[in-house]
Design a protein around this motif. Structure first.
Motif, PDB file in Angstrom:
ATOM      1  N   ARG A 129       0.674  -1.504   0.102  1.00  0.00           N
ATOM      2  CA  ARG A 129      -0.206  -0.395  -0.035  1.00  0.00           C
ATOM      3  C   ARG A 129       1.366   1.165  -0.272  1.00  0.00           C
ATOM      4  N   ASN A 130       0.310   2.307  -0.723  1.00  0.00           N
ATOM      5  CA  ASN A 130       1.615   3.581  -0.212  1.00  0.00           C
ATOM      6  C   ASN A 130       0.383   4.617  -1.341  1.00  0.00           C
ATOM      7  N   VAL A 131       1.072   6.047  -0.777  1.00  0.00           N
ATOM      8  CA  VAL A 131       0.027   6.699  -1.005  1.00  0.00           C
ATOM      9  C   VAL A 131       1.372   7.694  -2.050  1.00  0.00           C
ATOM     10  N   CYS A 132       0.859   8.812  -2.713  1.00  0.00           N
ATOM     11  CA  CYS A 132       1.363   9.900  -3.542  1.00  0.00           C
ATOM     12  C   CYS A 132       0.773  11.429  -3.936  1.00  0.00           C
ATOM     13  N   ALA A 133       2.170  11.887  -4.067  1.00  0.00           N
ATOM     14  CA  ALA A 133       1.378  13.326  -3.451  1.00  0.00           C
ATOM     15  C   ALA A 133       3.128  13.542  -5.098  1.00  0.00           C
ATOM     16  N   ILE A 134       2.380  15.673  -5.796  1.00  0.00           N
ATOM     17  CA  ILE A 134       2.578  16.420  -6.454  1.00  0.00           C
ATOM     18  C   ILE A 134       2.926  17.815  -5.808  1.00  0.00           C
ATOM     19  N   THR A 135       4.036  18.405  -5.785  1.00  0.00           N
ATOM     20  CA  THR A 135       4.550  19.222  -4.665  1.00  0.00           C
ATOM     21  C   THR A 135       6.594  19.305  -5.183  1.00  0.00           C
ATOM     22  N   ALA A 136       5.753  21.282  -4.871  1.00  0.00           N
ATOM     23  CA  ALA A 136       7.435  21.906  -5.247  1.00  0.00           C
ATOM     24  C   ALA A 136       7.840  21.789  -4.097  1.00  0.00           C
ATOM     25  N   ILE A 137       8.638  21.342  -4.282  1.00  0.00           N
ATOM     26  CA  ILE A 137      10.260  21.456  -3.119  1.00  0.00           C
ATOM     27  C   ILE A 137      11.671  21.959  -3.511  1.00  0.00           C
ATOM     28  N   GLN A 138      11.762  23.082  -2.910  1.00  0.00           N
ATOM     29  CA  GLN A 138      12.474  24.023  -3.513  1.00  0.00           C
ATOM     30  C   GLN A 138      12.295  24.344  -4.824  1.00  0.00           C
ATOM     31  N   LYS A 139      11.448  24.494  -5.238  1.00  0.00           N
ATOM     32  CA  LYS A 139      10.714  25.385  -6.386  1.00  0.00           C
ATOM     33  C   LYS A 139      10.961  24.406  -7.292  1.00  0.00           C
ATOM     34  N   VAL A 140      11.271  22.985  -7.974  1.00  0.00           N
ATOM     35  CA  VAL A 140      11.028  22.220  -8.527  1.00  0.00           C
ATOM     36  C   VAL A 140      10.292  21.539  -8.049  1.00  0.00           C
ATOM     37  N   LEU A 141       9.201  21.024  -9.086  1.00  0.00           N
ATOM     38  CA  LEU A 141       7.781  20.266  -9.228  1.00  0.00           C
ATOM     39  C   LEU A 141       8.253  18.472  -8.617  1.00  0.00           C
ATOM     40  N   ARG A 142       7.965  17.700  -7.666  1.00  0.00           N
ATOM     41  CA  ARG A 142       8.902  16.217  -7.338  1.00  0.00           C
ATOM     42  C   ARG A 142       7.651  15.635  -7.519  1.00  0.00           C
ATOM     43  N   LEU A 143       7.840  14.514  -7.587  1.00  0.00           N
ATOM     44  CA  LEU A 143       7.126  13.539  -7.185  1.00  0.00           C
ATOM     45  C   LEU A 143       7.286  12.918  -5.780  1.00  0.00           C
ATOM     46  N   LEU A 144       5.687  12.498  -4.887  1.00  0.00           N
ATOM     47  CA  LEU A 144       6.718  11.570  -3.676  1.00  0.00           C
ATOM     48  C   LEU A 144       5.977  10.745  -3.499  1.00  0.00           C
ATOM     49  N   VAL A 145       6.348   9.418  -3.046  1.00  0.00           N
ATOM     50  CA  VAL A 145       5.573   8.400  -2.539  1.00  0.00           C
ATOM     51  C   VAL A 145       5.767   7.742  -1.488  1.00  0.00           C
ATOM     52  N   ALA A 146       5.543   7.536  -0.667  1.00  0.00           N
ATOM     53  CA  ALA A 146       5.650   7.028   0.736  1.00  0.00           C
ATOM     54  C   ALA A 146       4.851   5.510   0.614  1.00  0.00           C
ATOM     55  N   SER A 147       5.583   4.486   1.476  1.00  0.00           N
ATOM     56  CA  SER A 147       5.072   3.542   0.768  1.00  0.00           C
ATOM     57  C   SER A 147       4.956   2.359   2.652  1.00  0.00           C
ATOM     58  N   ALA A 148       4.447   1.802   2.746  1.00  0.00           N
ATOM     59  CA  ALA A 148       4.199   0.498   3.887  1.00  0.00           C
ATOM     60  C   ALA A 148       5.229   0.191   3.935  1.00  0.00           C
ATOM     61  N   ASP A 149       6.362   0.419   3.316  1.00  0.00           N
ATOM     62  CA  ASP A 149       8.135  -0.368   3.722  1.00  0.00           C
ATOM     63  C   ASP A 149       8.707   0.345   4.643  1.00  0.00           C
ATOM     64  N   GLY A 150       7.815   0.847   4.462  1.00  0.00           N
ATOM     65  CA  GLY A 150       8.676   2.702   5.537  1.00  0.00           C
ATOM     66  C   GLY A 150       9.720   3.375   5.143  1.00  0.00           C
ATOM     67  N   PHE A 151       9.147   3.194   3.585  1.00  0.00           N
ATOM     68  CA  PHE A 151      10.643   5.134   3.411  1.00  0.00           C
ATOM     69  C   PHE A 151       9.493   5.922   2.095  1.00  0.00           C
ATOM     70  N   LEU A 152       9.593   6.823   2.328  1.00  0.00           N
ATOM     71  CA  LEU A 152       9.559   7.859   1.326  1.00  0.00           C
ATOM     72  C   LEU A 152      10.056   7.893   0.298  1.00  0.00           C
ATOM     73  N   TYR A 153       9.671   8.087  -1.502  1.00  0.00           N
ATOM     74  CA  TYR A 153      10.906   7.732  -2.220  1.00  0.00           C
ATOM     75  C   TYR A 153      10.209   9.360  -2.735  1.00  0.00           C
ATOM     76  N   VAL A 154      11.351  10.599  -3.524  1.00  0.00           N
ATOM     77  CA  VAL A 154      11.815  11.028  -4.050  1.00  0.00           C
ATOM     78  C   VAL A 154      12.361  11.116  -5.563  1.00  0.00           C
ATOM     79  N   TYR A 155      10.979  11.852  -5.888  1.00  0.00           N
ATOM     80  CA  TYR A 155      11.685  11.243  -7.933  1.00  0.00           C
ATOM     81  C   TYR A 155      11.705  13.146  -8.614  1.00  0.00           C
ATOM     82  N   ASN A 156      12.643  13.623  -9.264  1.00  0.00           N
ATOM     83  CA  ASN A 156      12.514  14.711  -9.692  1.00  0.00           C
ATOM     84  C   ASN A 156      10.970  14.581 -11.154  1.00  0.00           C
ATOM     85  N   LEU A 157      10.146  15.837 -11.262  1.00  0.00           N
ATOM     86  CA  LEU A 157       9.264  15.987 -12.343  1.00  0.00           C
ATOM     87  C   LEU A 157       9.691  16.515 -14.090  1.00  0.00           C
TER      88      LEU A 157
END
Length: 469
Positions: free
Chosen positions: A336-364
């Protein structure tokens, strides 16, 4: 005695069913070793809340390289935790007391109020005007400033997963929930004027995910089939976009989320792929995707467009659906996971938080899209960050296994629910609450000054007056 045993067994089964429904990260696959029950982003994606078997944590999302922990509470197992924007107000539900909602001021470590309900709380949604509590067949709408129950939506279609969405924009304060448990109808409810606004026939199959755009003007939907994502205008229910997530059947959609600028929509599921759709004009969606990213589906779409007059409408509808602008291949599937798209440090990032206990950050990449690269991963379970440069899949993860449900209340403990809201009548609250405590809630619901709430200024959150007995 036999009847008593039978009743206890029924209660046990019902409680287990309710608990499995409310643990949004564990009811469809989880890593039990992470201890993560719940993960959610706040309304403007500036922070992340994590509920675990030992409490809850709040993190700031202001940096890619560092995940700053704002707060940690280790008092009890938390299965729901929702923060109101960047304020100090949080709403929490524990696994041990799944019928009780607590509203707290985490910075001061104080409980403002608590409410108990007649059934398990499956979801809590809040904005600056309303707090909504979702049970399996009822929705309670509170005025967030004083927690009075303004309206009760009773006898909704069975909703065991607590599927609902509340617009974060209190000017367009709409609530969306399933209007049926057999087909994908979306009921839009005006949570200010307290009346049903419109019913949107979104899908043929029951709903699996709902999400409002930041302005509250649009709502995105997905069904249990999980192949098609649709976006509708809230005002009149008109369909604006239709995207094809994939061709696989029986895909379980985990989450939908608009970007904070409403230019993109992301979708995660129980597969290893997260899709990002670009919200261009509907007829421009496919054209904007690079040919190499379209693949054989893009080629077929062009062919179908050229011969649209000779093919059944069902066929042309499939190939006219928009394709993913960008995608991510996660280092796991079935969690199970949850995703979001938001600006971090003025750049859009894709964020995925998962039940494995990690937050993954991707550049969009807003211009090119395509396959997104992993920038950083952060631990959410308090075990410390992974080694610098370690790939996302560097640490072995045990195979998913069920998380045991909490034990049912002991016989005779019904008295502890003396404050249960029978129908949740307005003003019925467990415990005595000093009215001054609600000053904090009122302060938190005001629009913040530029730069957010000033947590160091106690004037924004008047001190709590403890009432002596």
């Amino acid at each position: 005695m036999q009847n008593f045993a039978k009743n206890v067994d029924v209660l046990t089964q019902g409680l287990k069913a309710g608990i499995s429904g409310l643990m949004n990260l564990t009811n469809q696959g989880a890593d039990p070793t992470s201890g993560v029950f719940f993960v959610t982003f706040n309304q403007d994606c500036t922070s992340l809340a994590v509920g675990t078997k030992t409490g809850y944590r709040l993190f700031s999302l202001s940096s890619v390289d560092n995940l700053e922990q704002i707060y940690e509470n280790d008092t009890e197992d938390i299965c729901i935790v929702e923060r109101l924007f960047s304020s100090s107000l949080v709403a929490v539900v524990s696994l041990a007391s799944p019928r009780k909602l607590k509203v707290c001021h985490f910075k001061k470590g104080t409980e403002i109020c608590n409410y108990s309900y007649s059934n398990t709380i499956l979801a809590v949604k809040l904005n600056r005007a309303r707090l909504v509590v979702c049970l399996e067949e009822n929705l309670y709408i509170h005025n967030i400033r004083d927690m009075k129950v303004l309206h009760t939506i009773r006898d909704t279609p069975p909703n065991p997963l607590g599927l609902c969405s509340l617009s974060s924009n209190s000017d367009n304060c709409f609530l969306a929930y399933p209007g049926s448990n057999t087909i994908g109808e979306v009921q839009i409810f005006d949570a200010v004027n307290m009346h049903a606004k419109t019913m949107i026939p979104a899908h043929d199959s029951p709903l699996a995910a709902l999400a409002f755009s930041p302005s509250g003007a649009r709502v995105a939907t997905a069904s249990e089939k999980g192949t098609v994502i649709r976006v509708f205008e809230v005002q009149d229910g008109a369909k604006l976009y239709e995207f094809r997530r994939g061709v696989k059947r029986c895909v379980s959609i985990a989450s939908l989320a608009f970007s904070t600028d409403c230019a993109f929509l992301c979708c995660s599921s129980n597969t290893e792929t997260v899709h990002v759709f670009k919200l261009e004009q509907p007829h421009q969606v496919l054209r904007q995707v690079p040919e190499e990213a379209q693949g054989w589906m893009g080629i077929l779409s062009k062919a179908v467009s050229a011969s649209a007059n000779y093919l059944p409408s069902q066929v042309t509808d499939v190939f006219n659906q928009g394709r993913a602008f960008a995608s991510v291949h996660l280092p796991f599937q079935g969690l199970r996971n949850v995703c979001a798209i938001t600006a971090i440090q003025k750049v859009l990032r894709l964020l995925v938080a998962s039940a494995d206990g990690f937050l993954y950050v991707y550049n969009l990449d807003c211009a090119e899209g395509g396959d997104l690269s992993l920038l950083k991963q952060h631990r959410l379970d308090g075990r410390g960050e992974p080694a610098e440069g370690a790939p996302a899949s560097a640490e072995p993860r045990p195979a998913p296994s069920p998380v045991p449900a909490a034990a049912p209340p002991a016989p005779g403990s019904v008295s502890s629910y003396a404050g249960i809201l029978k129908g949740c009548s307005p003003g019925t609250m467990s415990g005595t609450v000093d009215s001054e405590k609600f000053h904090e809630m009122a302060a938190a619901t005001e629009s913040p000054p530029k730069g957010g709430f000033r947590f160091e200024d106690d004037g924004e959150f008047p001190p709590v007056t403890q009432k002596t007995e």
